[in-house]
Scaffold this motif. Structure first.
Motif: not given
Length: 84
Positions: A23-24, A26-31
């Protein structure tokens, strides 16, 4: 006797715990991408719906204006923390 086979559950868990997944990551790339798109959409969108105001708001033009206005508000919310 042969070597016991590993279960699918343990291999799946080990893949999800690897540095490439999570999740970290994915979050670091999508947000940041969502913030970037939201910010620049909020910047550009007034240039799109401003001509609608000058041509008059009747029928389909009013519908298009309202949809663009809602999209603009959403893009303002999504892109508000871009550059922080």
């Amino acid at each position: 006797m042969g070597v016991p086979a590993m279960s699918n559950a343990s291999t799946t868990e080990s893949r999800l715990e690897s540095p490439g997944f999570g999740l970290a990551v994915v979050r670091a790339t999508i947000v940041p991408t969502v913030r970037f798109v939201g910010f620049w959409t909020a910047v550009v969108l007034p240039f799109v719906y401003l001509p609608l105001l000058f041509t008059g708001l009747d029928g389909a033009t009013m519908d298009a204006f309202l949809v663009l206005l809602v999209v603009h508000v959403l893009s303002l919310l999504l892109g508000r923390e871009y550059g922080r």
